[in-house]
Design an enzyme around this catalytic site. Sequence first.
Site, PDB file in Angstrom:
ATOM      1  N   GLU A  22      -9.210  -0.175  -4.829  1.00  0.00           N
ATOM      2  CA  GLU A  22      -8.204   0.663  -4.017  1.00  0.00           C
ATOM      3  C   GLU A  22      -7.100   1.269  -4.614  1.00  0.00           C
ATOM      4  O   GLU A  22      -6.316   0.628  -5.076  1.00  0.00           O
ATOM      5  CB  GLU A  22      -7.651  -0.523  -2.650  1.00  0.00           C
ATOM      6  CG  GLU A  22      -8.811  -1.167  -1.961  1.00  0.00           C
ATOM      7  CD  GLU A  22      -7.823  -2.210  -1.164  1.00  0.00           C
ATOM      8  OE1 GLU A  22      -6.651  -2.353  -0.966  1.00  0.00           O
ATOM      9  OE2 GLU A  22      -8.647  -2.806  -0.406  1.00  0.00           O
ATOM     10  N   ASP A  29       0.893  -0.993  -0.053  1.00  0.00           N
ATOM     11  CA  ASP A  29       0.042  -0.004   0.104  1.00  0.00           C
ATOM     12  C   ASP A  29       0.910   1.138  -0.012  1.00  0.00           C
ATOM     13  O   ASP A  29       1.734   1.376   0.857  1.00  0.00           O
ATOM     14  CB  ASP A  29      -0.824   0.153   1.229  1.00  0.00           C
ATOM     15  CG  ASP A  29      -1.789  -1.158   1.284  1.00  0.00           C
ATOM     16  OD1 ASP A  29      -2.015  -1.766   0.149  1.00  0.00           O
ATOM     17  OD2 ASP A  29      -2.424  -1.440   2.255  1.00  0.00           O
TER      18      ASP A  29
END
Length: 254
Positions: A220, A145
Amino acid sequence: MASKPYQRIPIQDCGEPLVAIPLEQFAVVEPHPYAVLGAPYGERSPYYVRQGVLAALLQAQANLQQQYPGWRIQIFDAYRPIAVQQFMVDYTYGQLLQLWQHEHSGETDRQPPQEELLNQVYQFWAAPSHDLATPPPHSTGAAIDITLVDHQNQVVDMGSAIDEISPRSYPNYFSEQTSSEQTTADQSGADQPGAKTFHHHRTILSQAMDSAGFRQHPNEWWHFSLGDQLWAWLGLTQAAASQNAAVAHYGRAQ
């Protein structure tokens, strides 16, 4: 909870080790956001990925800097043990439950919709499966991430926060907002570049990662994978799908 389609991809782990990300070469979110909450990482730092993933991450940053000198990838999260995945699923559910209870504080006879809240959680968080055939992407060491910082070390505005549970987290959300925003701007005579700017920033990030072989999570904007089941599934062509030819290179890290 229904299984996700990428979990049907077979895994043939290549055996690469987890290696520490050289944080001095990137920007990094410190202290680690989940560790602060009490997530049980144990002795291993969350800033680990598989060896091949690290090589690709370094290449992605080099490619980024060719177009945007001084910009860097900012590491938010990488490797997660199953226990951490479980902790964060439980934490996120608790946050949504608190929000629901606040919004329905006057409805004393109404029970929280547990299944609906869990479905919201699992739209963005992988199930903390102990089955070696269905590992959460971050537990393989192949998912990361990230966001970006610019040449002034300022975090680049992507229009929503990492881990936000809302449609704004979808990578192309702001692409779909630009036409309506432009109509509003034309009517008001004002320059309102928000959605266009956010989409441009997300495109810079995704192109840099794509150039090094990563693939972006469809829900995402911050999540990228290389070599795990999600990566293999995202790369399926129709022909490969019909021949069941896709294989993941990374299973659950030991």
